[in-house]
Design a protein around this motif. Structure first.
Motif, PDB file in Angstrom:
ATOM      1  N   ASP A  42       0.860  -1.173   0.000  1.00 24.55           N
ATOM      2  CA  ASP A  42       0.000   0.000   0.000  1.00 24.55           C
ATOM      3  C   ASP A  42       0.902   1.231   0.000  1.00 24.55           C
ATOM      4  O   ASP A  42       1.824   1.328   0.815  1.00 24.55           O
ATOM      5  N   LEU A  43       0.642   2.153  -0.919  1.00 21.15           N
ATOM      6  CA  LEU A  43       1.485   3.337  -1.039  1.00 21.15           C
ATOM      7  C   LEU A  43       1.158   4.345   0.059  1.00 21.15           C
ATOM      8  O   LEU A  43       0.006   4.710   0.249  1.00 21.15           O
ATOM      9  N   LYS A  44       2.188   4.791   0.760  1.00 20.27           N
ATOM     10  CA  LYS A  44       2.002   5.721   1.872  1.00 20.27           C
ATOM     11  C   LYS A  44       2.822   6.995   1.667  1.00 20.27           C
ATOM     12  O   LYS A  44       3.884   6.961   1.047  1.00 20.27           O
ATOM     13  N   VAL A  45       2.348   8.079   2.254  1.00 20.09           N
ATOM     14  CA  VAL A  45       3.055   9.361   2.231  1.00 20.09           C
ATOM     15  C   VAL A  45       3.260   9.800   3.667  1.00 20.09           C
ATOM     16  O   VAL A  45       2.354   9.673   4.492  1.00 20.09           O
ATOM     17  N   LEU A  46       4.411  10.349   3.948  1.00 25.96           N
ATOM     18  CA  LEU A  46       4.678  10.815   5.298  1.00 25.96           C
ATOM     19  C   LEU A  46       4.032  12.179   5.532  1.00 25.96           C
ATOM     20  O   LEU A  46       4.229  13.110   4.749  1.00 25.96           O
ATOM     21  N   MET A  47       3.241  12.286   6.606  1.00 29.00           N
ATOM     22  CA  MET A  47       2.563  13.545   6.912  1.00 29.00           C
ATOM     23  C   MET A  47       2.855  13.962   8.353  1.00 29.00           C
ATOM     24  O   MET A  47       3.137  13.129   9.204  1.00 29.00           O
ATOM     25  N   VAL A  48       2.742  15.257   8.568  1.00 27.22           N
ATOM     26  CA  VAL A  48       2.997  15.834   9.878  1.00 27.22           C
ATOM     27  C   VAL A  48       1.754  16.601  10.306  1.00 27.22           C
ATOM     28  O   VAL A  48       1.138  17.267   9.477  1.00 27.22           O
ATOM     29  N   LYS A  49       1.384  16.485  11.552  1.00 26.59           N
ATOM     30  CA  LYS A  49       0.272  17.303  12.044  1.00 26.59           C
ATOM     31  C   LYS A  49       0.864  18.594  12.578  1.00 26.59           C
ATOM     32  O   LYS A  49       1.696  18.578  13.482  1.00 26.59           O
ATOM     33  N   ARG A  50       0.442  19.719  12.023  1.00 27.22           N
ATOM     34  CA  ARG A  50       1.053  21.002  12.385  1.00 27.22           C
ATOM     35  C   ARG A  50       0.697  21.395  13.815  1.00 27.22           C
ATOM     36  O   ARG A  50      -0.467  21.456  14.176  1.00 27.22           O
ATOM     37  N   SER A  51       1.750  21.745  14.582  1.00 27.06           N
ATOM     38  CA  SER A  51       1.501  22.098  15.973  1.00 27.06           C
ATOM     39  C   SER A  51       1.509  23.608  16.171  1.00 27.06           C
ATOM     40  O   SER A  51       1.389  24.091  17.278  1.00 27.06           O
ATOM     41  N   SER A  52       1.700  24.346  15.073  1.00 26.84           N
ATOM     42  CA  SER A  52       1.702  25.803  15.244  1.00 26.84           C
ATOM     43  C   SER A  52       1.052  26.512  14.061  1.00 26.84           C
ATOM     44  O   SER A  52       0.824  25.911  13.013  1.00 26.84           O
ATOM     45  N   PHE A  53       0.736  27.765  14.254  1.00 27.76           N
ATOM     46  CA  PHE A  53       0.104  28.559  13.206  1.00 27.76           C
ATOM     47  C   PHE A  53       1.100  28.825  12.105  1.00 27.76           C
ATOM     48  O   PHE A  53       2.299  28.860  12.375  1.00 27.76           O
ATOM     49  N   PRO A  54       0.666  29.074  10.886  1.00 27.94           N
ATOM     50  CA  PRO A  54      -0.725  28.966  10.432  1.00 27.94           C
ATOM     51  C   PRO A  54      -1.115  27.514  10.128  1.00 27.94           C
ATOM     52  O   PRO A  54      -0.261  26.657  10.119  1.00 27.94           O
ATOM     53  N   GLU A  55      -2.400  27.299   9.902  1.00 26.57           N
ATOM     54  CA  GLU A  55      -2.926  25.959   9.592  1.00 26.57           C
ATOM     55  C   GLU A  55      -2.669  24.985  10.743  1.00 26.57           C
ATOM     56  O   GLU A  55      -2.496  23.784  10.517  1.00 26.57           O
ATOM     57  N   LYS A  56      -2.625  25.513  11.962  1.00 22.60           N
ATOM     58  CA  LYS A  56      -2.410  24.682  13.148  1.00 22.60           C
ATOM     59  C   LYS A  56      -3.416  23.535  13.209  1.00 22.60           C
ATOM     60  O   LYS A  56      -4.597  23.728  12.978  1.00 22.60           O
ATOM     61  N   GLY A  57      -2.891  22.338  13.516  1.00 24.84           N
ATOM     62  CA  GLY A  57      -3.762  21.179  13.658  1.00 24.84           C
ATOM     63  C   GLY A  57      -3.991  20.402  12.378  1.00 24.84           C
ATOM     64  O   GLY A  57      -4.438  19.260  12.406  1.00 24.84           O
ATOM     65  N   LYS A  58      -3.690  21.006  11.231  1.00 23.56           N
ATOM     66  CA  LYS A  58      -3.929  20.295   9.968  1.00 23.56           C
ATOM     67  C   LYS A  58      -2.750  19.413   9.569  1.00 23.56           C
ATOM     68  O   LYS A  58      -1.621  19.608  10.016  1.00 23.56           O
ATOM     69  N   LEU A  59      -3.040  18.474   8.699  1.00 27.83           N
ATOM     70  CA  LEU A  59      -1.981  17.621   8.155  1.00 27.83           C
ATOM     71  C   LEU A  59      -1.213  18.396   7.097  1.00 27.83           C
ATOM     72  O   LEU A  59      -1.804  19.097   6.269  1.00 27.83           O
ATOM     73  N   ALA A  60       0.105  18.234   7.116  1.00 28.33           N
ATOM     74  CA  ALA A  60       0.938  18.914   6.130  1.00 28.33           C
ATOM     75  C   ALA A  60       2.119  18.037   5.751  1.00 28.33           C
ATOM     76  O   ALA A  60       2.460  17.085   6.459  1.00 28.33           O
ATOM     77  N   ALA A 127       6.724  11.262  16.699  1.00 28.53           N
ATOM     78  CA  ALA A 127       6.819  12.689  16.981  1.00 28.53           C
ATOM     79  C   ALA A 127       8.248  13.129  16.691  1.00 28.53           C
ATOM     80  O   ALA A 127       9.186  12.417  16.995  1.00 28.53           O
ATOM     81  N   ASN A 128       8.389  14.278  16.072  1.00 31.82           N
ATOM     82  CA  ASN A 128       9.748  14.725  15.751  1.00 31.82           C
ATOM     83  C   ASN A 128      10.206  15.798  16.733  1.00 31.82           C
ATOM     84  O   ASN A 128       9.536  16.052  17.740  1.00 31.82           O
ATOM     85  N   GLU A 129      11.284  16.452  16.451  1.00 33.01           N
ATOM     86  CA  GLU A 129      11.880  17.364  17.445  1.00 33.01           C
ATOM     87  C   GLU A 129      10.970  18.532  17.870  1.00 33.01           C
ATOM     88  O   GLU A 129      11.096  19.044  18.966  1.00 33.01           O
ATOM     89  N   PHE A 130      10.042  18.950  17.017  1.00 37.39           N
ATOM     90  CA  PHE A 130       9.154  20.049  17.428  1.00 37.39           C
ATOM     91  C   PHE A 130       7.885  19.544  18.102  1.00 37.39           C
ATOM     92  O   PHE A 130       6.967  20.313  18.363  1.00 37.39           O
ATOM     93  N   GLY A 131       7.825  18.250  18.319  1.00 37.13           N
ATOM     94  CA  GLY A 131       6.635  17.701  18.947  1.00 37.13           C
ATOM     95  C   GLY A 131       5.478  17.508  17.971  1.00 37.13           C
ATOM     96  O   GLY A 131       4.375  17.174  18.375  1.00 37.13           O
ATOM     97  N   ASP A 132       5.736  17.705  16.675  1.00 36.86           N
ATOM     98  CA  ASP A 132       4.674  17.449  15.707  1.00 36.86           C
ATOM     99  C   ASP A 132       4.489  15.943  15.568  1.00 36.86           C
ATOM    100  O   ASP A 132       5.450  15.187  15.578  1.00 36.86           O
ATOM    101  N   GLU A 133       3.264  15.558  15.401  1.00 36.97           N
ATOM    102  CA  GLU A 133       2.967  14.148  15.192  1.00 36.97           C
ATOM    103  C   GLU A 133       3.297  13.783  13.741  1.00 36.97           C
ATOM    104  O   GLU A 133       2.936  14.513  12.822  1.00 36.97           O
ATOM    105  N   VAL A 134       3.992  12.676  13.557  1.00 35.98           N
ATOM    106  CA  VAL A 134       4.424  12.260  12.229  1.00 35.98           C
ATOM    107  C   VAL A 134       3.832  10.900  11.919  1.00 35.98           C
ATOM    108  O   VAL A 134       3.891  10.012  12.754  1.00 35.98           O
ATOM    109  N   LYS A 135       3.240  10.723  10.728  1.00 34.00           N
ATOM    110  CA  LYS A 135       2.746   9.384  10.400  1.00 34.00           C
ATOM    111  C   LYS A 135       2.636   9.100   8.909  1.00 34.00           C
ATOM    112  O   LYS A 135       2.608  10.009   8.082  1.00 34.00           O
ATOM    113  N   TRP A 136       2.610   7.809   8.598  1.00 32.27           N
ATOM    114  CA  TRP A 136       2.422   7.371   7.226  1.00 32.27           C
ATOM    115  C   TRP A 136       0.934   7.362   6.918  1.00 32.27           C
ATOM    116  O   TRP A 136       0.157   6.717   7.613  1.00 32.27           O
TER     117      TRP A 136
END
Lengths: 243, 243
Positions: A42-60, A127-136
């Motif tokens: 299954d093809l996956k892309v690495l995404m990060v959940k933004r922990s800061s503005f702008p677009e806070k909380g969204k996947l990026a 979670a990476n160094e800024f505390g953003d959640e990281v996932k496939w």
DNA sequence: CGAATAGTGTCTCTCAGACAGTATGAA
DNA sequence: TTCATACTGTCTGAGAGACACTATTCG
């Protein structure tokens, strides 16, 4: 406009001494990465959940500003971001495109250079160094989730480039582990290209292109055990006819 | 680092109100163009003699800074630069690559997005709005002249992409006038690809791809008059096998 | 034995490459 | 008629596609 009006300078050196880089308004400049892998076919892309503005909380997409002090090129920026999200140092990395316009970022005129990477599966720490959640994220989930900025379009750009390029080069090898069977290889190509392939033709072409080295090992699952191979390619390979 | 430390903001709106784009140091951002045409079966690139620092007096690719007020995307910046150097409004234009590093420009960390364009021959006025001298330079002259910044490398990048792309698409049509003979078409492809082609195969493939429309006119030079054709292509065309 | 998967043999058809042959104009 | 260039006929070989066949494991 007066400081850099360089008609008045006598030499390049004199000009550079007076030059103020801040005088011209310049856009925001970022690097974004679309990191692909295959997990259980299954093809996956690495995404990060933004922990800061702008677009806070969204996947990026992972990415961000160039660090003018530590990065000596944008490729290095990309590799740095990739390393600190995945721990991978030397993936397949290719520049896709640069998108720049005044509407893609609420902070103003913004330019991003998009890269895509191809990796064998690695576990991301969560979670990476800024505390953003990281996932496939699987491509189906990409389709149904809303995303920060124009990142959904960026993923589609990268996805298209990926399918395309896999069909006439050997980059597909990069999502596999060191040792693999020809069936796994074919399956990987099929998923990346989103296109079924004929078994005999595929094997014929891999052999003709001399891209794989047979090993003295077999992989046993259900059915007849399959010979294991490893990639031979030193140089990127281009097929004269696409797959 | 305090102003944009956005952990303190409650909403995106509040964050954006306080956001100062100048806080992070950002690189210089430019767009450069490699504009190709064919003059008497010789591949030419449009060059400008720089009339101001840095690199004053040297040959450079047309290009420059994004105008954040008038350009709404980088593509628009590229088209604007192209229009004011050549008068051409809708050329074939393709993004090649973005090069960014700290050494390419003496003013500091600099990023440029390189485009290439393909045009039928147009006379350039000789000088553009800033009084810079503008001229068509042959590829042989590119090789022997020294150039501003890393522009010689940029030309080679664009040249490579051009050869490549011509060999598996129909973009080669864009250097020809409206009406042309098949021999002219083949010659154009050969020069752009830097590769001889077999006459019969070439014609067979153009016909099979349904890329040309025969006209009721002929072009008479020495020898048997040749039928004139015009391009049919609505969509960009990709050959399944390269030429 | 059958199910499941790996791997091969081989026919056919398409199409690029090669190149000789024919067509049509001007001097 | 010769030359120059345009255009066509046709053979050959490479190789992709299709698909049936054989091989090797497990239960």
């Amino acid at each position: 406009m007066t400081l850099n009006n360089n008609m008045n300078y006598k030499s390049e050196k004199e000009f550079l001494n007076q030059y103020d880089a801040k005088e011209f308004e310049s856009p925001l400049v970022t690097v974004d990465l679309c990191i692909f892998t295959l997990i259980e076919n299954d093809l996956k892309v690495l995404m990060v959940k933004r922990s800061s503005f702008p677009e806070k909380g969204k996947l990026a997409l992972p990415g961000g500003f160039i660090d003018l002090n530590s990065d000596s090129s944008i490729e290095e920026t990309a590799l740095r971001k990739l390393l600190n999200k995945t721990g991978v140092k030397s993936p397949y990395l290719e520049q896709v495109s640069t998108i720049g316009n005044k509407s893609r970022d609420p902070r103003g005129w913004s330019v991003t250079t998009l890269y895509f990477a191809l990796l064998p599966y690695v576990d991301v720490i969560g979670a990476n160094e800024f505390g953003d959640e990281v996932k496939w994220l699987s491509m189906e989930d990409v389709a149904i989730n809303s995303m920060a900025f124009d990142h959904k379009e960026l993923i589609h750009l990268a996805r298209k480039r990926l399918s395309n390029k896999v069909s006439y080069t050997d980059i597909g090898f990069h999502v596999l582990p060191q040792k693999f069977t020809l069936s796994q290889l074919q399956k990987a190509f099929e998923i990346l290209m989103d296109h079924k392939l004929e078994k005999k033709s595929f094997r014929r072409r891999m052999m003709a292109a001399d891209l794989v080295q047979e090993l003295d090992e077999v992989s046993a699952e259900r059915g007849r055990p399959a010979a294991l191979y490893q990639a031979k390619s030193k140089q990127p390979y281009f097929f004269a006819r696409s797959l």
